[in-house]
Design a protein around this motif. Structure first.
Motif, PDB file in Angstrom:
ATOM      1  N   UNK A   1       1.261 -14.212   1.914  1.00 28.78           N
ATOM      2  CA  UNK A   1       1.926 -15.179   2.796  1.00 28.78           C
ATOM      3  C   UNK A   1       2.545 -14.476   3.997  1.00 28.78           C
ATOM      4  N   UNK A   2       2.321 -15.040   5.172  1.00 31.00           N
ATOM      5  CA  UNK A   2       3.002 -14.533   6.367  1.00 31.00           C
ATOM      6  C   UNK A   2       4.476 -14.920   6.297  1.00 31.00           C
ATOM      7  N   UNK A   3       5.350 -13.962   6.571  1.00 27.55           N
ATOM      8  CA  UNK A   3       6.786 -14.222   6.667  1.00 27.55           C
ATOM      9  C   UNK A   3       7.191 -14.322   8.135  1.00 27.55           C
ATOM     10  N   UNK A   4       6.526 -13.555   8.986  1.00 26.18           N
ATOM     11  CA  UNK A   4       6.717 -13.596  10.441  1.00 26.18           C
ATOM     12  C   UNK A   4       5.402 -13.140  11.075  1.00 26.18           C
TER      13      UNK A   4
ATOM     14  N   UNK B   1       5.762  -4.682   6.641  1.00 26.15           N
ATOM     15  CA  UNK B   1       6.482  -4.951   7.886  1.00 26.15           C
ATOM     16  C   UNK B   1       5.969  -3.995   8.951  1.00 26.15           C
ATOM     17  N   UNK B   2       5.582  -4.523  10.122  1.00 30.84           N
ATOM     18  CA  UNK B   2       5.121  -3.678  11.220  1.00 30.84           C
ATOM     19  C   UNK B   2       5.957  -3.944  12.463  1.00 30.84           C
ATOM     20  N   UNK B   3       6.049  -2.912  13.310  1.00 30.21           N
ATOM     21  CA  UNK B   3       6.870  -3.017  14.516  1.00 30.21           C
ATOM     22  C   UNK B   3       6.489  -1.912  15.492  1.00 30.21           C
ATOM     23  N   UNK B   4       7.100  -1.941  16.654  1.00 34.53           N
ATOM     24  CA  UNK B   4       6.790  -0.997  17.725  1.00 34.53           C
ATOM     25  C   UNK B   4       7.283   0.410  17.424  1.00 34.53           C
TER      26      UNK B   4
ATOM     27  N   UNK C   1      -3.820 -10.216   8.887  1.00 31.83           N
ATOM     28  CA  UNK C   1      -3.343  -9.332   7.830  1.00 31.83           C
ATOM     29  C   UNK C   1      -4.497  -8.593   7.174  1.00 31.83           C
ATOM     30  N   UNK C   2      -4.156  -7.693   6.270  1.00 38.92           N
ATOM     31  CA  UNK C   2      -5.180  -6.875   5.625  1.00 38.92           C
ATOM     32  C   UNK C   2      -4.797  -6.608   4.177  1.00 38.92           C
ATOM     33  N   UNK C   3      -5.818  -6.479   3.330  1.00 42.47           N
ATOM     34  CA  UNK C   3      -5.619  -6.003   1.969  1.00 42.47           C
ATOM     35  C   UNK C   3      -5.634  -4.477   2.023  1.00 42.47           C
ATOM     36  N   UNK C   4      -4.889  -3.840   1.148  1.00 43.74           N
ATOM     37  CA  UNK C   4      -4.823  -2.386   1.103  1.00 43.74           C
ATOM     38  C   UNK C   4      -5.234  -1.884  -0.268  1.00 43.74           C
ATOM     39  N   UNK C   5      -5.871  -0.731  -0.299  1.00 43.08           N
ATOM     40  CA  UNK C   5      -6.152  -0.080  -1.573  1.00 43.08           C
ATOM     41  C   UNK C   5      -6.173   1.420  -1.339  1.00 43.08           C
ATOM     42  N   UNK C   6      -5.837   2.161  -2.365  1.00 43.25           N
ATOM     43  CA  UNK C   6      -5.852   3.601  -2.237  1.00 43.25           C
ATOM     44  C   UNK C   6      -5.419   4.271  -3.521  1.00 43.25           C
ATOM     45  N   UNK C   7      -5.521   5.580  -3.509  1.00 47.57           N
ATOM     46  CA  UNK C   7      -5.097   6.395  -4.642  1.00 47.57           C
ATOM     47  C   UNK C   7      -3.801   7.087  -4.262  1.00 47.57           C
ATOM     48  N   UNK C   8      -2.783   6.901  -5.079  1.00 53.39           N
ATOM     49  CA  UNK C   8      -1.473   7.479  -4.810  1.00 53.39           C
ATOM     50  C   UNK C   8      -1.428   8.883  -5.379  1.00 53.39           C
TER      51      UNK C   8
ATOM     52  N   UNK D   1       4.976   3.149  21.938  1.00 60.03           N
ATOM     53  CA  UNK D   1       4.196   1.929  22.156  1.00 60.03           C
ATOM     54  C   UNK D   1       5.115   0.718  21.990  1.00 60.03           C
ATOM     55  N   UNK D   2       6.041   0.503  22.941  1.00 57.42           N
ATOM     56  CA  UNK D   2       7.088  -0.503  22.773  1.00 57.42           C
ATOM     57  C   UNK D   2       6.626  -1.954  22.848  1.00 57.42           C
ATOM     58  N   UNK D   3       5.391  -2.222  23.222  1.00 56.07           N
ATOM     59  CA  UNK D   3       4.918  -3.595  23.368  1.00 56.07           C
ATOM     60  C   UNK D   3       4.454  -4.262  22.089  1.00 56.07           C
ATOM     61  N   UNK D   4       4.483  -3.555  20.981  1.00 49.47           N
ATOM     62  CA  UNK D   4       4.022  -4.128  19.713  1.00 49.47           C
ATOM     63  C   UNK D   4       5.098  -5.069  19.159  1.00 49.47           C
ATOM     64  N   UNK D   5       4.735  -6.313  18.828  1.00 52.21           N
ATOM     65  CA  UNK D   5       5.728  -7.227  18.255  1.00 52.21           C
ATOM     66  C   UNK D   5       6.008  -6.904  16.788  1.00 52.21           C
ATOM     67  N   UNK D   6       7.097  -7.457  16.281  1.00 58.08           N
ATOM     68  CA  UNK D   6       7.423  -7.332  14.862  1.00 58.08           C
ATOM     69  C   UNK D   6       6.686  -8.402  14.073  1.00 58.08           C
ATOM     70  N   UNK D   7       6.356  -8.084  12.840  1.00 54.88           N
ATOM     71  CA  UNK D   7       5.751  -9.064  11.951  1.00 54.88           C
ATOM     72  C   UNK D   7       5.819  -8.575  10.523  1.00 54.88           C
ATOM     73  N   UNK D   8       5.641  -9.486   9.568  1.00 61.35           N
ATOM     74  CA  UNK D   8       5.606  -9.077   8.167  1.00 61.35           C
ATOM     75  C   UNK D   8       4.929 -10.140   7.316  1.00 61.35           C
ATOM     76  N   UNK D   9       4.376  -9.681   6.197  1.00 61.87           N
ATOM     77  CA  UNK D   9       3.763 -10.575   5.238  1.00 61.87           C
ATOM     78  C   UNK D   9       3.974 -10.033   3.837  1.00 61.87           C
ATOM     79  N   UNK D  10       3.953 -10.950   2.870  1.00 64.32           N
ATOM     80  CA  UNK D  10       4.105 -10.545   1.476  1.00 64.32           C
ATOM     81  C   UNK D  10       2.737 -10.215   0.890  1.00 64.32           C
ATOM     82  N   UNK D  11       2.761  -9.399  -0.171  1.00 69.32           N
ATOM     83  CA  UNK D  11       1.533  -8.962  -0.832  1.00 69.32           C
ATOM     84  C   UNK D  11       1.754  -8.977  -2.344  1.00 69.32           C
TER      85      UNK D  11
END
Length: 124
Positions: A93-96, A59-62, A103-110, A66-76
């Motif tokens: 899948x995009x939810x909003x 989920x991403x948002x402003x 969208x983007x795939x993510x990878x990393x070491x926790x 930087x208040x001009x960023x819209x809200x959005x979210x996708x499942x992974x």
């Protein structure tokens, strides 16, 4: 183009949840990324399906700065390798979806303290 593109940076940290030492690393991860639209807040909720399989909602948002960023979210959906502590998440899948965002795939070491390098792959 908005969302994740070349040159974007991303930083995440576990907030509450089961803890970074849990396998897989479940819980609410919060942070921000900088991309074409500027600094953007994000929340990544990770849920375990098995010891190696996870699902997530990105989920991403402003931010106040930087208040001009819209809200959005996708499942992974993804997997976690406990031996290497490597987490890989791919969008499903995009939810909003705001117009022109990708969208983007993510990878990393926790890391054991709930942080770690995270990279991304831009996907259309």
């Amino acid at each position: 183009m908005r969302g994740f593109a070349a040159g974007c940076g991303l930083a995440l940290r576990l907030i509450g949840g089961a803890g970074a030492s849990s396998l897989p690393p479940i819980g609410l991860w919060q942070g921000q990324y900088t991309c074409a639209q500027g600094k953007t807040a994000l929340a990544l909720q990770i849920t375990a399906l098995s010891p190696t399989s996870v699902r997530a909602v990105f989920y991403f948002h402003a931010l106040a700065s930087n208040p001009g960023v819209p809200q959005g979210c996708f499942s992974m959906h993804g997997h976690f390798d406990a031996a290497t502590r490597r987490l890989v998440l791919k969008p499903t899948r995009w939810l909003a979806r705001p117009p022109f965002y990708v969208w983007a795939a993510l990878s990393g070491t926790v890391g054991p303290n709930g942080t770690g390098p995270v990279s991304y792959t831009h996907l259309r």
